[in-house]
Design a protein around this motif. Structure first.
Motif: not given
Length: 100
Positions: A1-5, A20-32, A43-50
């Protein structure tokens, strides 16, 4: 799920960091894969990952509960005795054809 926030917040970032953040999120979701770029890590990646991890756990919990409920249903002898997929099939399906 990708949040509008997330999207709203990312739009305020510079384009190169946003990518970079968007790519990191995709790689985390798809490949861990965990990001190694310091800009992404701080950046805000830590919040997104949680949130991604919470959503995955919640989804797995729902799947397990649904599986348990389905197994309970099929273990019930009364339910199994009334289910026969072939009872509704016609032996000659051509009988329903109409040449009019």
């Amino acid at each position: 799920m990708y949040y509008t926030d997330w999207a709203e917040q990312l739009l305020s970032f510079p384009a190169d960091l946003r990518l970079k953040i968007d790519d990191a999120v995709k790689r985390y979701v798809l490949y861990g894969e965990e990001p190694t770029d310091r800009d992404v890590l701080y950046s805000m990646f830590g919040l997104m990952r949680a949130q991604i991890d919470r959503d995955r756990a919640k989804y797995a919990d729902v799947c397990n509960k649904n599986s348990e409920n389905a197994n309970k249903r099929w273990k019930n002898e009364r339910m199994r005795s009334h289910t026969n997929g072939c009872n509704r099939m016609r032996s000659n399906a051509v009988d329903a054809d109409n040449d009019n």
